[in-house]
Design an enzyme around this catalytic site. Sequence first.
Site, PDB file in Angstrom:
ATOM      1  N   LYS A   1       1.017  -1.133  -0.175  1.00  0.00           N
ATOM      2  CA  LYS A   1      -0.081  -0.164  -0.019  1.00  0.00           C
ATOM      3  C   LYS A   1       0.830   1.270  -0.050  1.00  0.00           C
ATOM      4  O   LYS A   1       0.575   2.202  -0.433  1.00  0.00           O
ATOM      5  CB  LYS A   1      -0.888  -0.092   1.200  1.00  0.00           C
ATOM      6  CG  LYS A   1      -2.128  -1.034   1.170  1.00  0.00           C
ATOM      7  CD  LYS A   1      -3.569  -0.525   1.153  1.00  0.00           C
ATOM      8  CE  LYS A   1      -4.551  -1.611   0.762  1.00  0.00           C
ATOM      9  NZ  LYS A   1      -4.533  -2.966   1.356  1.00  0.00           N
TER      10      LYS A   1
ATOM     11  N   GLU B   1     -10.093   6.526   2.758  1.00  0.00           N
ATOM     12  CA  GLU B   1     -10.852   5.282   3.577  1.00  0.00           C
ATOM     13  C   GLU B   1      -9.914   4.102   3.725  1.00  0.00           C
ATOM     14  O   GLU B   1      -8.884   4.044   2.990  1.00  0.00           O
ATOM     15  CB  GLU B   1     -11.815   5.049   2.462  1.00  0.00           C
ATOM     16  CG  GLU B   1     -11.548   3.921   1.278  1.00  0.00           C
ATOM     17  CD  GLU B   1     -10.437   4.356   0.172  1.00  0.00           C
ATOM     18  OE1 GLU B   1     -10.236   5.659   0.240  1.00  0.00           O
ATOM     19  OE2 GLU B   1      -9.733   3.626  -0.140  1.00  0.00           O
TER      20      GLU B   1
ATOM     21  N   SER C   1       1.263  -9.745  -0.932  1.00  0.00           N
ATOM     22  CA  SER C   1       1.058  -8.362  -0.813  1.00  0.00           C
ATOM     23  C   SER C   1       1.465  -7.862   0.386  1.00  0.00           C
ATOM     24  O   SER C   1       1.569  -6.491   0.724  1.00  0.00           O
ATOM     25  CB  SER C   1      -0.321  -8.037  -1.385  1.00  0.00           C
ATOM     26  OG  SER C   1      -1.312  -8.990  -0.598  1.00  0.00           O
TER      27      SER C   1
HETATM   28  C1  PLP Z   1      -5.373  -3.790   1.123  1.00  0.00           C
HETATM   29  C2  PLP Z   1      -4.737  -5.088   0.803  1.00  0.00           C
HETATM   30  C3  PLP Z   1      -4.849  -5.982  -0.335  1.00  0.00           C
HETATM   31  C4  PLP Z   1      -6.139  -5.717  -1.287  1.00  0.00           C
HETATM   32  O1  PLP Z   1      -6.132  -4.562  -1.880  1.00  0.00           O
HETATM   33  P1  PLP Z   1      -5.569  -4.520  -3.626  1.00  0.00           P
HETATM   34  O2  PLP Z   1      -6.045  -3.205  -3.951  1.00  0.00           O
HETATM   35  O3  PLP Z   1      -6.476  -5.599  -4.216  1.00  0.00           O
HETATM   36  O4  PLP Z   1      -4.381  -5.036  -3.705  1.00  0.00           O
HETATM   37  C5  PLP Z   1      -4.297  -7.199  -0.365  1.00  0.00           C
HETATM   38  N1  PLP Z   1      -3.291  -7.357   0.393  1.00  0.00           N
HETATM   39  C6  PLP Z   1      -2.749  -6.844   1.424  1.00  0.00           C
HETATM   40  C7  PLP Z   1      -1.723  -7.075   2.236  1.00  0.00           C
HETATM   41  C8  PLP Z   1      -3.558  -5.478   1.801  1.00  0.00           C
HETATM   42  O5  PLP Z   1      -3.404  -4.922   2.745  1.00  0.00           O
END
Ligand code: PLP
Length: 427
Positions: free
Chosen positions: A123, A145, A411
């Site tokens: 993020k 948000e 992610s």
């Molecule tokens: C917020 C988040 C997501 C989902 O958001 P995307 O916009 O689909 O990437 C996925 N993995 C993590 C670790 C997150 O914090």
Amino acid sequence: MYKLSMRVTWVKNYNFDLCVYLSELQYFKSNNIRMKFQVNEKGYYGDFGGAWIPEMMYTNIEELKRRYLEIIESVEFKNEFEQLLKDYVGRPSPLYFAARLSEHYGSKIFLKREDLNHTGSHKLNNTIGQILLAQKLGKTRIIAETGAGQHGVATATVCALKGIKCVVYMGALDVSRQAPNVKKMKMLGADVVPVHSGNKTLKDATNEAMRDWINNPEDTHYIIGSVVGPHPYPDMVARFQSVISAEMKKQLRAQTGNELPTRILACVGGGSNAAGAFYHFLDDEKVELIGVEAAGKGVDTGETAATLTVGTPGVLHASKTMLMQNSDGQITEPYSISAGLDYPGIGPLHAHLHKTGRAKYLAATDEEVLKSVLLLTQKEGIIPALESAHALAALDKIKMNPDDVNVINLSGSGNKDMETYLNYFGY
Ligand SMILES: *Cc1c(COP(=O)(O)O)cnc(C)c1O
């Protein structure tokens, strides 16, 4: 190319009409190839996207649309962005060959370690880009948000970094289930506003943030946390996150001798980490792209967040996309064990990639995901975020050959999910 062929035509004295026609075809063809999966000037990916905004938001969106490319393509911006990605976020994130996981699945598996970024997920790539943009636009107040709280923390972090006032809207239910992130945001100096409407989750927080922006068009920039919302947000956020696939290409070339993997897997909530992981491979159609949505308790149970599986076209948060709705067009409340995937829509890029077949989308249930969390933890010593484990769970749903190179975009880190894990696994 158009001009060049015309000149060649004259010199060689070919049939002029035919050559112009052919070169035009070729011009459109090359243009199409480049633009096929990119946003057009009206803000559309094929049938999806656009800026379906109320009149009152027109000024905010127009300013952003007019200026975002000029700003983020400038040398000054790029230098500042790249410096912060390197020294503050900790990029490049490693591309890690997961030997024991590969052995388990009988195929080569690499993990793109976005969990190692500062604040524990992908993020921050986006919020760093947007805070720099906000400064160049002369904005002095930031709103955002958040669902899981990860985007809220990433936004509060860059606001602290730059000394800018920050207000984060968060569904009241998410406030209670993500207490550590709420405390972090407050400690970073942000105002966290609980939203009590609707399902008290991400969708409702987004509505509230849009309302705030309409009321404060002069001094406020709205940092959207995914590739959703009105144009130019989906394109802008995808560009900031595209650093993920730019690095992947270099790292794959160094580690495997080929910059193209067999496939890339990423979880999809709004779709920003997936967009970033796919971005520089979109035109390499040999590379299989797989997005994994949250099936929740199962796509047929009504307790799901698998938008592309159960959704239909509609407009949500000022963008035409696929969304979960009933026959009256009322949004169906989504469900997933992971707050970060608990969103009833999806970015328009993904709706387009799905419709054109360029990317494939699967769904993983809560139970499958928890199994994958434990598998990665005990095979590699890496505790993944619940969201990221959706991409891992998809490895059980696809056919892989021993020589395939599979890249999983990891992610985020599981630190924020420890309470869920301890309750479920009973340690
Ligand atoms: C917020 C988040 C997501 C989902 O958001 P995307 O916009 O689909 O990437 C996925 N993995 C993590 C670790 C997150 O914090």
